[in-house]
Design an enzyme around this catalytic site. Structure first.
Site, PDB file in Angstrom:
ATOM      1  N   GLU A  40      28.446  55.759  36.650  1.00 45.52           N
ATOM      2  CA  GLU A  40      27.563  54.437  37.331  1.00 45.52           C
ATOM      3  C   GLU A  40      27.141  54.118  38.043  1.00 45.52           C
ATOM      4  O   GLU A  40      28.510  54.476  38.566  1.00 45.52           O
ATOM      5  CB  GLU A  40      28.153  53.669  35.727  1.00 45.52           C
ATOM      6  CG  GLU A  40      28.288  53.859  34.850  1.00 45.52           C
ATOM      7  CD  GLU A  40      29.307  53.457  33.610  1.00 45.52           C
ATOM      8  OE1 GLU A  40      29.587  52.337  33.694  1.00 45.52           O
ATOM      9  OE2 GLU A  40      29.375  54.052  32.499  1.00 45.52           O
TER      10      GLU A  40
ATOM     11  N   LYS B 248      34.938  55.230  45.793  1.00 45.58           N
ATOM     12  CA  LYS B 248      34.435  54.365  46.686  1.00 45.58           C
ATOM     13  C   LYS B 248      33.627  55.186  48.070  1.00 45.58           C
ATOM     14  O   LYS B 248      33.933  56.300  48.192  1.00 45.58           O
ATOM     15  CB  LYS B 248      35.285  53.700  47.171  1.00 45.58           C
ATOM     16  CG  LYS B 248      36.256  52.521  46.467  1.00 45.58           C
ATOM     17  CD  LYS B 248      35.268  51.329  45.934  1.00 45.58           C
ATOM     18  CE  LYS B 248      35.970  50.482  45.328  1.00 45.58           C
ATOM     19  NZ  LYS B 248      37.552  49.685  46.404  1.00 45.58           N
TER      20      LYS B 248
ATOM     21  N   SER C 218      41.061  46.436  35.522  1.00 48.70           N
ATOM     22  CA  SER C 218      40.717  47.457  36.680  1.00 48.70           C
ATOM     23  C   SER C 218      40.373  48.494  37.132  1.00 48.70           C
ATOM     24  O   SER C 218      41.233  49.090  35.884  1.00 48.70           O
ATOM     25  CB  SER C 218      41.027  46.214  38.332  1.00 48.70           C
ATOM     26  OG  SER C 218      41.926  46.701  38.113  1.00 48.70           O
TER      27      SER C 218
ATOM     28  N   TYR D  63       2.523  35.522  30.615  1.00 48.56           N
ATOM     29  CA  TYR D  63       3.630  34.917  29.665  1.00 48.56           C
ATOM     30  C   TYR D  63       4.027  33.389  30.092  1.00 48.56           C
ATOM     31  O   TYR D  63       4.174  32.866  29.291  1.00 48.56           O
ATOM     32  CB  TYR D  63       4.997  36.028  30.556  1.00 48.56           C
ATOM     33  CG  TYR D  63       6.500  35.656  30.288  1.00 48.56           C
ATOM     34  CD1 TYR D  63       7.404  36.480  29.789  1.00 48.56           C
ATOM     35  CD2 TYR D  63       7.281  34.645  31.340  1.00 48.56           C
ATOM     36  CE1 TYR D  63       8.439  36.283  29.196  1.00 48.56           C
ATOM     37  CE2 TYR D  63       7.994  34.197  30.617  1.00 48.56           C
ATOM     38  CZ  TYR D  63       9.322  35.570  29.747  1.00 48.56           C
ATOM     39  OH  TYR D  63      10.342  35.096  29.373  1.00 48.56           O
TER      40      TYR D  63
ATOM     41  N   CYS E   8      60.926  36.641  60.774  1.00 45.88           N
ATOM     42  CA  CYS E   8      61.863  36.069  60.809  1.00 45.88           C
ATOM     43  C   CYS E   8      62.768  35.457  60.133  1.00 45.88           C
ATOM     44  O   CYS E   8      62.625  35.484  58.614  1.00 45.88           O
ATOM     45  CB  CYS E   8      60.625  34.234  60.817  1.00 45.88           C
ATOM     46  SG  CYS E   8      60.579  33.303  61.214  1.00 45.88           S
TER      47      CYS E   8
ATOM     48  N   LYS F 142      33.521  57.570  34.037  1.00 44.63           N
ATOM     49  CA  LYS F 142      34.114  57.569  32.609  1.00 44.63           C
ATOM     50  C   LYS F 142      34.620  58.719  31.839  1.00 44.63           C
ATOM     51  O   LYS F 142      33.419  59.070  31.802  1.00 44.63           O
ATOM     52  CB  LYS F 142      33.786  56.490  32.375  1.00 44.63           C
ATOM     53  CG  LYS F 142      33.870  54.440  32.798  1.00 44.63           C
ATOM     54  CD  LYS F 142      33.657  54.181  32.318  1.00 44.63           C
ATOM     55  CE  LYS F 142      33.605  52.481  33.636  1.00 44.63           C
ATOM     56  NZ  LYS F 142      31.830  51.712  32.947  1.00 44.63           N
TER      57      LYS F 142
ATOM     58  N   LYS G 201      28.737  51.494  41.230  1.00 45.77           N
ATOM     59  CA  LYS G 201      29.657  50.653  41.031  1.00 45.77           C
ATOM     60  C   LYS G 201      29.300  49.008  41.787  1.00 45.77           C
ATOM     61  O   LYS G 201      28.721  49.292  42.821  1.00 45.77           O
ATOM     62  CB  LYS G 201      31.139  50.902  41.533  1.00 45.77           C
ATOM     63  CG  LYS G 201      31.931  49.684  41.994  1.00 45.77           C
ATOM     64  CD  LYS G 201      33.149  50.342  41.717  1.00 45.77           C
ATOM     65  CE  LYS G 201      34.727  48.973  42.551  1.00 45.77           C
ATOM     66  NZ  LYS G 201      34.188  47.833  42.368  1.00 45.77           N
TER      67      LYS G 201
HETATM   68  S1  IVH Z   1      34.433  49.936  34.443  1.00 41.36           S
HETATM   69  C1  IVH Z   1      38.806  49.419  31.993  1.00 41.36           C
HETATM   70  N1  IVH Z   1      32.427  50.030  35.755  1.00 41.36           N
HETATM   71  O1  IVH Z   1      34.613  46.701  39.374  1.00 41.36           O
HETATM   72  C2  IVH Z   1      37.034  49.711  33.127  1.00 41.36           C
HETATM   73  N2  IVH Z   1      33.684  47.962  36.441  1.00 41.36           N
HETATM   74  O2  IVH Z   1      37.270  47.673  39.690  1.00 41.36           O
HETATM   75  C3  IVH Z   1      37.224  48.279  34.334  1.00 41.36           C
HETATM   76  N3  IVH Z   1      32.743  47.201  38.463  1.00 41.36           N
HETATM   77  O3  IVH Z   1      36.167  44.188  37.720  1.00 41.36           O
HETATM   78  C4  IVH Z   1      35.454  48.367  34.888  1.00 41.36           C
HETATM   79  N4  IVH Z   1      30.262  48.312  38.379  1.00 41.36           N
HETATM   80  O4  IVH Z   1      34.266  44.242  38.379  1.00 41.36           O
HETATM   81  C5  IVH Z   1      32.832  49.125  35.355  1.00 41.36           C
HETATM   82  N5  IVH Z   1      30.074  50.587  36.220  1.00 41.36           N
HETATM   83  C6  IVH Z   1      31.066  49.976  36.018  1.00 41.36           C
HETATM   84  C7  IVH Z   1      31.175  48.602  37.289  1.00 41.36           C
HETATM   85  C8  IVH Z   1      32.383  47.852  37.439  1.00 41.36           C
HETATM   86  C9  IVH Z   1      31.418  47.261  38.713  1.00 41.36           C
HETATM   87  C10 IVH Z   1      33.536  46.730  38.944  1.00 41.36           C
HETATM   88  C11 IVH Z   1      33.919  45.419  37.558  1.00 41.36           C
HETATM   89  C12 IVH Z   1      36.047  45.574  37.790  1.00 41.36           C
HETATM   90  C13 IVH Z   1      35.787  46.359  39.199  1.00 41.36           C
HETATM   91  C14 IVH Z   1      36.976  47.371  38.718  1.00 41.36           C
END
Ligand code: IVH
Length: 668
Positions: free
Chosen positions: A114, A315, A83, A37, A426, A291, A116
């Protein structure tokens, strides 16, 4: 070699190299030895050195640009980067699934599962298959242009590969650092006596937000895509997993842990499986994401505030550790809230050394019975402030009880607790320097007016030297350039930069301005709702609590906070001064969710669509659809033979819409 030959060979080499990259990074199946490579890359470099006219910006040799930037440009996201809502246990997940089934009127929904990743979100725009712009998430609406750095990440293709290439494609995903790269980086930092990074996430963020791409290129960053934003192309996407598969075909890395789920039970199993394998994954994850897979169903679910209703982050439980409470002190916040903070014997939790943990308020201390000298468990979840979970009573030896001070430790004003409130405050208001300091810190923060170069230490100096008493005084600094440059840690250059940053901040948006004022309990989302609803500042200043409560996410407490904020003489003076210097663009209605925050009620028979379809279409635009009419209803849509809801609307003075008017609204 003659030019023509060289040109042909260069094109050939680029293609070969890109293919090997694809095998290595996307398929995770390297198909040639590294040395081979490197030889190909060297051959290409040699040709380009001999014939510089052949260099194209998408050549694999051109990942690192020549000149560092002097600042980051802002990039507006065409489709906002939102988010995710969170789930912490199985019940939350069942509730999520139930909400979806109810709304979609189905019994079973398929999901995409997926991991996170714990890194930072970026958007990468390919125009005619060539990488054009990459940006950080920023506040979700505007981010920073980091194209020069994203280009240095070897796994991100500069050109898309394969067939049916899109005209326009905005890839969204997470930039992160593997455990291995993180260790290597910190070893280098240690050897150079440079500061160590606390965790892979911070290291990734610090590496991506570099003005000089040469530095980013030395840091080994990775990327996995998890979706798309803007898109124009032939491939007609029907599901989220189809998008991810197609991205992979186009050469974009996608996490190998992505799977299709046929039921909520599959999702719970997936969570368990990933939890068990979490520590053996090469990178940090803080949960899993589910999702709704079908894109039409996603659309029908719509959004709440800043998160889609069709996705959730499940989480992992936070990490706990044991340590000793050395002392309990109080901190004075921006709104005067007095927060007791436990000073701890330093302890390493979830990748970070913790020395303080919040105790929230006096009730919390009493309930947990935390005393100075106690051994406690503390907990850290993601990026939130660590907290004391419970006392280890068996280990209690000599301890002292905490007492709430009667006066503010900073300004000496009385400390009071309002009826029904857990927090002490305060009463010094802006005359309390701690509150004033926090108000200024908030005003200049990234999500507010985003003024670079004003760290806490500089602000303290500005206050102590009398240069600044309130946020409005910041804008008088331009006339005091000399005095400013003589401050500690300042100098001519920083002073000039600061004045320039202040100048730039004068042009902002209405929602940022409202947020920057720091009204109690008015966060970004509420500031945005206020801006969207009132469209101008003056009506907000003079709004009654009743008017404010018309906005669906504002209840009586927040309405009172807003109203009384604008009644304070001191605030009025500051606002008057700010209004003379700060300007904002006209408020654009957010296309994605133009009906965000509005509540509709539908009654009677519609002729062009079923009530359910009308409901789905309204939901998709961010509206709420309710079954009963109240003062908070924005519109009652009525068809043929409307019932008592129509009469109720008349009684309450709620606006009504005919079917024609609804259709027009939906089309707009
Ligand atoms: S989907 C509308 N998928 O988590 C959907 N986010 O709180 C928006 N993240 O800002 C995000 N892995 O930085 C999605 N498989 C994943 C993810 C992911 C990490 C983070 C991403 C986002 C935050 C959402």
């Amino acid at each position: 070699m003659i030019l023509q030959q060289a040109s042909k060979r260069a094109t050939e080499l680029r293609e070969i190299i890109n293919q090997h990259n694809y095998h290595y990074y996307v398929l995770d199946e390297p198909d040639i030895p590294d040395a081979e490579y490197d030889r190909l890359l060297r051959e290409l470099t040699d040709i380009e050195t001999e014939f510089p006219e052949l260099i194209v910006s998408s050549s694999p040799t051109q990942r690192v640009g020549a000149t560092p930037l002097s600042e980051f440009e802002q990039v507006k996201h065409v489709v906002p980067m939102l988010s995710l809502g969170n789930a912490f246990n199985e019940e939350d997940m069942q509730a999520f699934n139930k909400r979806i089934n109810e709304r979609l009127e189905t019994e079973r929904v398929a999901y995409s599962a997926e991991t996170k990743l714990d890194g930072l979100a970026v958007s990468i725009l390919y125009d005619n298959a060539e990488l054009k712009i990459a940006a950080t998430r920023g506040d979700g609406y505007t981010g920073e242009n980091v194209t020069h750095n994203i280009r240095t990440i070897s796994s991100i293709p500069l050109n898309l590969l394969g067939d049916d290439l899109p005209e326009l494609l905005e890839v969204r995903g997470e930039v992160f650092m593997t455990h291995k790269s993180f260790e290597e980086l910190n070893n280098i930092q240690r050897n150079n006596n440079d500061k160590l990074f606390v965790n892979p996430r911070n290291a990734a963020a610090g590496s991506l937000r570099q003005l000089d791409p040469k530095i980013t290129a030395q840091r080994s960053l990775s990327f996995f895509a998890y979706g798309i934003g803007d898109y124009k192309g032939k491939v007609d996407f029907k599901s989220h997993t189809q998008i991810l598969k197609q991205l992979k075909l186009w050469g974009i890395p996608v996490s190998p842990e992505t799977k299709e789920m046929n039921s909520i039970q599959d999702c719970l199993d997936y969570y368990r499986d990933i939890s068990e394998r979490r520590t053996s994954l090469p990178y940090e994850i803080d949960g899993v994401v589910f999702k709704v897979n079908n894109l039409l169903q996603q659309q029908a679910m719509g959004f709440v505030s800043r998160s889609p209703r069709w996705a959730i982050a499940y989480k992992f439980p936070p990490v706990e550790e044991m340590t000793k409470v050395l002392d309990i002190e109080v901190q004075v916040g921006r709104t005067g809230a007095i927060t007791p903070v436990a000073r701890l014997e330093p302890v390493f939790v979830g990748g970070v050394t913790i020395t303080n943990a919040t105790l929230h308020n006096l009730d919390d201390i009493k309930r947990k019975d935390v005393r100075i000298g106690d051994w406690v468990y503390i907990r850290r979840a993601g990026d939130v402030i660590p907290e004391v979970v419970r006392v280890i009573k068996e280990k209690r030896r000599r301890v002292t009880e905490f007492t709430m001070p009667e006066v503010c430790p900073v300004c000496g004003a009385d400390i009071e607790r309002q009826e029904g409130e857990a927090v002490f405050r305060c009463m010094g208001g802006i005359s309390c320097s701690a509150q004033n300091l926090q108000a200024i810190i908030h005003f200049v923060s990234r999500k507010a007016l985003n003024i670079d170069g004003l760290g806490e230490k500089i602000i303290i100096q500005l206050i102590e030297t009398g240069l600044v008493n309130s946020v409005a005084d910041l804008y008088t600094l331009a006339d005091k350039r000399d005095t400013l440059s003589k401050l500690e840690r300042m100098g001519k250059k920083s002073a000039n930069n600061l004045i320039e940053a202040l100048e730039k901040s004068k042009k902002t948006t209405l929602e940022r301005f409202i947020y920057a004022l720091g009204i109690r309990e008015v966060g970004e989302a509420t500031a945005r709702s206020l801006a969207q609803y009132f469209k101008a500042f003056e009506p907000i200043e003079s709004a009654s609590t009743d008017e404010l409560e018309q906005i669906s996410d504002i209840g009586p407490v927040v309405a009172h906070n807003i109203h009384s904020f604008f009644q304070q003489k001191h605030n009025k003076e500051i606002i008057e001064a700010l209004k003379k210097v700060i300007h904002w663009e006209a408020v654009e209605t957010n296309l994605l969710s133009s009906l965000e925050g509005m509540t509709f009620v539908i009654t009677g028979t519609l002729s062009s669509m079923g009530r359910d379809e009308a409901k789905q279409r309204l939901l998709a635009l961010g509206a709420k659809v309710s079954g009963s009419v109240s003062k908070k209803t924005n519109y009652v849509v009525y068809g043929d033979s409307p019932g008592s809801k129509y009469e109720k609307a008349m009684q309450l003075g709620v606006k009504t819409l005919t079917e024609q008017e609804l259709l027009k609204l939906l089309a707009d």
